[in-house]
Write a protein that holds these residues in place. Structure first.
Motif, PDB file in Angstrom:
ATOM      1  N   THR A  19       0.862  -1.177   0.000  1.00  0.00           N
ATOM      2  CA  THR A  19       0.000   0.000   0.000  1.00  0.00           C
ATOM      3  C   THR A  19       0.897   1.225   0.000  1.00  0.00           C
ATOM      4  N   PRO A  20       0.737   2.135  -0.965  1.00  0.00           N
ATOM      5  CA  PRO A  20       1.758   3.157  -1.269  1.00  0.00           C
ATOM      6  C   PRO A  20       2.350   3.877  -0.078  1.00  0.00           C
ATOM      7  N   HIS A  21       1.516   4.506   0.753  1.00  0.00           N
ATOM      8  CA  HIS A  21       2.067   5.351   1.813  1.00  0.00           C
ATOM      9  C   HIS A  21       2.746   4.555   2.912  1.00  0.00           C
ATOM     10  N   TYR A  22       2.544   3.231   2.935  1.00  0.00           N
ATOM     11  CA  TYR A  22       3.119   2.398   3.980  1.00  0.00           C
ATOM     12  C   TYR A  22       4.277   1.546   3.460  1.00  0.00           C
ATOM     13  N   MET A  23       4.590   1.695   2.196  1.00  0.00           N
ATOM     14  CA  MET A  23       5.609   0.857   1.582  1.00  0.00           C
ATOM     15  C   MET A  23       7.001   1.430   1.800  1.00  0.00           C
ATOM     16  N   ALA A  24       7.953   0.530   2.024  1.00  0.00           N
ATOM     17  CA  ALA A  24       9.351   0.934   2.107  1.00  0.00           C
ATOM     18  C   ALA A  24       9.842   1.347   0.723  1.00  0.00           C
ATOM     19  N   PRO A  25      10.823   2.262   0.658  1.00  0.00           N
ATOM     20  CA  PRO A  25      11.310   2.713  -0.662  1.00  0.00           C
ATOM     21  C   PRO A  25      11.765   1.572  -1.553  1.00  0.00           C
ATOM     22  N   GLU A  26      12.378   0.534  -0.954  1.00  0.00           N
ATOM     23  CA  GLU A  26      12.877  -0.563  -1.796  1.00  0.00           C
ATOM     24  C   GLU A  26      11.751  -1.378  -2.401  1.00  0.00           C
ATOM     25  N   GLN A  27      10.527  -1.324  -1.802  1.00  0.00           N
ATOM     26  CA  GLN A  27       9.396  -2.030  -2.398  1.00  0.00           C
ATOM     27  C   GLN A  27       8.993  -1.412  -3.733  1.00  0.00           C
ATOM     28  N   ILE A  28       9.278  -0.125  -3.886  1.00  0.00           N
ATOM     29  CA  ILE A  28       8.954   0.565  -5.130  1.00  0.00           C
ATOM     30  C   ILE A  28      10.133   0.511  -6.092  1.00  0.00           C
ATOM     31  N   GLU A  29      11.332   0.727  -5.548  1.00  0.00           N
ATOM     32  CA  GLU A  29      12.508   0.837  -6.410  1.00  0.00           C
ATOM     33  C   GLU A  29      13.082  -0.527  -6.792  1.00  0.00           C
ATOM     34  N   LYS A  30      13.107  -1.469  -5.839  1.00  0.00           N
ATOM     35  CA  LYS A  30      13.683  -2.793  -6.106  1.00  0.00           C
ATOM     36  C   LYS A  30      12.780  -3.870  -5.504  1.00  0.00           C
ATOM     37  N   PRO A  31      11.594  -4.068  -6.070  1.00  0.00           N
ATOM     38  CA  PRO A  31      10.655  -5.025  -5.470  1.00  0.00           C
ATOM     39  C   PRO A  31      11.190  -6.438  -5.410  1.00  0.00           C
ATOM     40  N   GLN A  32      12.148  -6.787  -6.260  1.00  0.00           N
ATOM     41  CA  GLN A  32      12.696  -8.139  -6.255  1.00  0.00           C
ATOM     42  C   GLN A  32      13.613  -8.376  -5.057  1.00  0.00           C
ATOM     43  N   GLU A  33      14.079  -7.312  -4.389  1.00  0.00           N
ATOM     44  CA  GLU A  33      15.078  -7.446  -3.331  1.00  0.00           C
ATOM     45  C   GLU A  33      14.521  -7.131  -1.942  1.00  0.00           C
ATOM     46  N   VAL A  34      13.197  -7.157  -1.814  1.00  0.00           N
ATOM     47  CA  VAL A  34      12.577  -6.812  -0.534  1.00  0.00           C
ATOM     48  C   VAL A  34      12.852  -7.910   0.488  1.00  0.00           C
ATOM     49  N   ASP A  35      13.204  -7.510   1.715  1.00  0.00           N
ATOM     50  CA  ASP A  35      13.365  -8.477   2.800  1.00  0.00           C
ATOM     51  C   ASP A  35      12.600  -7.995   4.021  1.00  0.00           C
ATOM     52  N   HIS A  36      12.862  -8.616   5.179  1.00  0.00           N
ATOM     53  CA  HIS A  36      12.077  -8.336   6.384  1.00  0.00           C
ATOM     54  C   HIS A  36      12.172  -6.891   6.837  1.00  0.00           C
ATOM     55  N   ARG A  37      13.201  -6.153   6.402  1.00  0.00           N
ATOM     56  CA  ARG A  37      13.351  -4.762   6.841  1.00  0.00           C
ATOM     57  C   ARG A  37      12.308  -3.834   6.223  1.00  0.00           C
ATOM     58  N   ALA A  38      11.641  -4.303   5.146  1.00  0.00           N
ATOM     59  CA  ALA A  38      10.530  -3.525   4.589  1.00  0.00           C
ATOM     60  C   ALA A  38       9.382  -3.454   5.588  1.00  0.00           C
ATOM     61  N   ASP A  39       9.138  -4.533   6.335  1.00  0.00           N
ATOM     62  CA  ASP A  39       8.090  -4.515   7.357  1.00  0.00           C
ATOM     63  C   ASP A  39       8.421  -3.520   8.464  1.00  0.00           C
ATOM     64  N   ILE A  40       9.709  -3.354   8.756  1.00  0.00           N
ATOM     65  CA  ILE A  40      10.108  -2.403   9.798  1.00  0.00           C
ATOM     66  C   ILE A  40       9.781  -0.983   9.365  1.00  0.00           C
ATOM     67  N   TYR A  41      10.011  -0.674   8.086  1.00  0.00           N
ATOM     68  CA  TYR A  41       9.657   0.665   7.582  1.00  0.00           C
ATOM     69  C   TYR A  41       8.148   0.873   7.692  1.00  0.00           C
ATOM     70  N   SER A  42       7.370  -0.107   7.238  1.00  0.00           N
ATOM     71  CA  SER A  42       5.909   0.025   7.295  1.00  0.00           C
ATOM     72  C   SER A  42       5.436   0.180   8.730  1.00  0.00           C
ATOM     73  N   LEU A  43       6.061  -0.552   9.647  1.00  0.00           N
ATOM     74  CA  LEU A  43       5.724  -0.407  11.058  1.00  0.00           C
ATOM     75  C   LEU A  43       6.014   1.013  11.534  1.00  0.00           C
ATOM     76  N   GLY A  44       7.120   1.595  11.055  1.00  0.00           N
ATOM     77  CA  GLY A  44       7.425   2.979  11.415  1.00  0.00           C
ATOM     78  C   GLY A  44       6.358   3.936  10.945  1.00  0.00           C
ATOM     79  N   VAL A  45       5.816   3.718   9.756  1.00  0.00           N
ATOM     80  CA  VAL A  45       4.732   4.574   9.253  1.00  0.00           C
ATOM     81  C   VAL A  45       3.497   4.434  10.135  1.00  0.00           C
ATOM     82  N   VAL A  46       3.134   3.179  10.459  1.00  0.00           N
ATOM     83  CA  VAL A  46       1.968   2.938  11.314  1.00  0.00           C
ATOM     84  C   VAL A  46       2.180   3.568  12.687  1.00  0.00           C
TER      85      VAL A  46
END
Length: 709
Positions: free
Chosen positions: A231-258
């Motif tokens: 979901t755009p506003h909750y997505m980590a930058p790498e989910q948009i720029e490098k979706p193939q390389e997303v790992d568990h740290r993307a959830d940490i970014y989304s948690l920070g937004v929440v």
């Protein structure tokens, strides 16, 4: 099944030529609503294939084992119904996919993967999966039913108190940490997927975008090239720029937004203010939130358990029940890693700053210009270490990232200049302390002279010819003091000052050095707007700046102590002194004039001068006068030279004591100087200096009588 075209966002009927497949309301929202709407992923099926959610009656034939009660909501990957399992007499949630999704193999595979991933998860803060499969054209889940609301509904109904947010986040962290340890990344953490039941328990739902980290690389085919999930506003930058390389740290970014949204009621978009500027919350929460929201994954929290540890350290909220051995091990490892990381950071900074003192040592013999360059090198190095520390602190990194390139360059130059000034003061303080070190000169200070001869004044009087046979009882009475050794800061202008101001110049220089160095970090990341220069990051910048300054001062002290130890070895053994005495029939004024003229010719400066009258007790009859004069080379570069063993004195520091009598007119001059290190060239230089001084005194107006060494 509807054949008309429906809005991709709200499922309202729309014209066939509607732009982007959205109704006007969803177009105004920009297609970025956060709940119950399509994810950012390119839809697996065309918009025309979107369907209206089937009614409970339409689903009854497909799911005879369930009683379909009502529609709960629709999400990006399906619709959810409240249902009942009669055989078990329990409520469940039924999630189904649109029938058109079955025609897309990748979408069906992704659904199967989601179900298997969820089936592996068994945690009190994760919605459980009871069953999954395909019934007719419907792919479905049968999941745990959570009787409550999601976080979005709670935010819309009322403002979430900061204390509530700080209590919810650790629960989310526990669930995510468990999932991450199982090799599963959620990739769509948002308020709509965080549920709270009526007992206040937190549950994470919809792992439909989960990515199994323990699968082979070819599993990436399930996520199309350049396909973004989330979901755009909750997505980590790498989910948009490098979706193939997303790992568990993307959830940490989304948690920070929440987390930020729970605290402030706003999304962290653009140049957003830290939470403490929006609500009354501990400023340390800013560091947690901003650290979670780092754009660079390497500078972000590396494990969600670290977020939990930091939040609980702030709130003091700990689990009432004892943690499992796995959770306890995770917490211990997290704390241990953080402590080791801080120790490595401090050790590296201390080592670099200690080694950097080689620059002043190597450039000392180039005089003032050499130390200028050395201070510039030290300042630039300190700024580089400051920049490195700023990158590790979220609040400071955010302030830096919000500066333009031009502003960053100006701030770097300003920080280097401030650090340069700090090291100028620090080098000046060390040089001044070096002059006053007891290991360098053991002569008594002027203000201590009279006290040192208290009760022993006869030692002075008996040196006069008139009192060799009979020594009267006398005392020293202060006559005059001339403070020529006034301390001036600056390379080449500071002289021995112990008799004038003691530790004041050293403390003053050290304080100015500490102030400058402590402000380097702030000057590096400070925004240009006056009202923002003293924002919430101000105290953080000062705290970390002070820590780095303390490290710099400790390294300077260690460098000074190392040179002092080297000097002790060079001057090991009992102290040896050079003493000369000259006796002549000339007055104290004539002697002082001769000494002053010699100093001008030899390039020496006469420092503090003082005189005392020798008066008899109890009559008070003046029988003589004692003067004390110090002389040294005015520039420290003429007093010291750097060698591989440290600074070595290359010119004598002289203390001249004159004892004059008036009947008959007579003056005795005692010249004292510590012997140089065992160096024949320096020994000859000392001897030549004392010979010239003796000759100058002998040539004073009057009649010299004897001289000796």
């Amino acid at each position: 099944m509807a054949t008309a075209r429906f809005c991709n966002g709200c499922l309202k009927p729309i014209p066939m030529d509607a732009p982007q497949g959205l109704c006007p309301e969803c177009l105004v929202k920009g297609g970025f609503d956060t709940e119950g709407h399509p994810p950012t992923a390119a839809p697996a099926t065309p918009p025309e294939a979107r369907f209206m959610p089937p009614t409970p009656g339409e689903l009854a034939n497909a799911f005879p084992q369930l009683e379909i009660l009502e529609l709960l909501g629709q999400g990006g990957m399906g619709v959810v119904y409240k249902a009942r399992q009669p055989q078990l007499d329990r409520l469940v949630a039924l999630k189904i996919l649109p029938p058109a999704a079955g025609r897309d193999p990748s979408f069906a595979e992704r659904f199967t993967r989601e179900a298997r991933a969820l089936a592996r998860l068994n945690h009190p803060n994760i919605v459980s999966v009871y069953d999954f499969g395909q019934a007719r054209e419907f792919y479905y889940f049968i999941m745990e039913f959570v009787d409550g609301v999601n976080l979005r509904q709670l935010e819309q109904s009322r403002r979430i108190a900061p204390a509530e947010a700080l209590g919810i986040v650790p629960k989310i962290c526990e669930a995510l940490q468990y999932a991450h340890e199982e090799g599963i990344v959620h990739r769509d953490i948002k308020p709509g997927n965080i549920l709270l039941d009526k007992k206040g328990r937190v549950k994470i739902a919809d792992f439909g975008l989960a990515k199994l980290l323990d699968k082979e690389a070819n599993d990436f085919t399930l996520t199309r090239s350049q396909q973004v999930m989330g979901t755009p506003h909750y997505m980590a930058p790498e989910q948009i720029e490098k979706p193939q390389e997303v790992d568990h740290r993307a959830d940490i970014y989304s948690l920070g937004v929440v987390f930020y949204e729970m605290l402030t009621g706003e999304l962290p978009m653009g140049r957003f203010a830290p939470p403490s500027q929006k609500v009354q919350v501990d400023v340390r929460v800013d560091e947690v939130v901003l650290h979670s929201l780092e754009r660079d994954v390497e500078r972000r929290y590396q494990h969600v358990s670290e977020v939990r540890t930091d939040v609980e350290s702030i709130t003091g909220i700990m689990e009432k029940l004892p943690p499992t051995m796995r959770e306890l091990k995770t917490d211990v490892e997290t704390i241990s890693k953080r402590a080791k990381s801080r120790l490595r950071l401090w050790t590296s900074e201390f080592g670099i700053l200690l080694a950097s003192w080689l620059a002043p040592a190597a450039l000392w013999n180039l005089r003032s210009s050499g130390l200028f360059v050395a201070a510039l090198i030290l300042g630039a190095l300190f700024t580089a270490l400051t920049s490195r520390r700023a990158q590790l602190v979220p609040a400071l990194a955010q302030s830096w990232n919000h500066l333009s390139r031009a502003q960053q360059r100006v701030n770097i130059l300003g920080a280097v200049f401030v650090a340069f000034l700090g090291y100028c003061f620090l080098i000046g303080a060390l040089e001044t302390r070096w002059e006053a070190a007891p290991s360098r000169w053991q002569g008594r200070a002027i203000e201590k002279f009279a006290a040192s001869y208290k009760g022993h004044e006869h030692i002075l009087v008996r040196q006069l010819t008139a009192f060799k046979e009979q020594v009267p009882t006398v005392e020293l009475s202060p006559s005059s003091f001339t403070w020529r050794g006034f301390w001036q800061w600056g390379w080449g202008t500071s002289g021995p000052h112990e008799g004038t101001f003691g530790w004041l110049p050293i403390l003053l220089s050290g304080a100015l050095a500490s102030l400058c160095l402590a402000l380097v970090l702030w000057s590096l990341v400070a925004p240009w707007r006056l009202r923002e220069m003293f924002g919430s990051f101000w105290l953080t910048a000062l705290r970390h700046g002070a820590a780095l300054t303390a490290t710099a001062l400790l390294s300077a002290l260690a460098a000074y102590m190392a040179m002092t130890v080297a000097d002790m070895f060079d001057y090991s053994g009992p102290r040896k002194w050079l003493n000369r005495s000259v006796r002549g029939q000339f007055t104290a004024e004539q002697t002082a004039q001769a000494i002053e003229e010699w100093a001008q010719r030899a390039g020496y400066a006469t420092g503090d001068q003082a005189s005392w009258l020798l008066a008899t007790v109890p009559k008070g009859e003046v029988v003589g006068e004692v003067r004390l004069i110090q002389a040294w080379k005015p520039s420290p570069f003429d007093r010291w030279r750097m060698t591989w063993r440290g600074l070595k004195r290359i010119s004598p520091h002289l203390v001249l004591k004159t004892i004059s009598g008036s009947n008959p007119v007579e003056t005795v001059v005692n010249v004292d100087s510590i012997k140089p290190p065992e160096d024949p060239r320096l020994g000859q230089k000392w001897k030549t200096t004392l010979d010239d001084l003796e000759s100058a005194i002998k040539n004073a107006p009057g009649e010299p009588s004897t001289a000796g060494e």
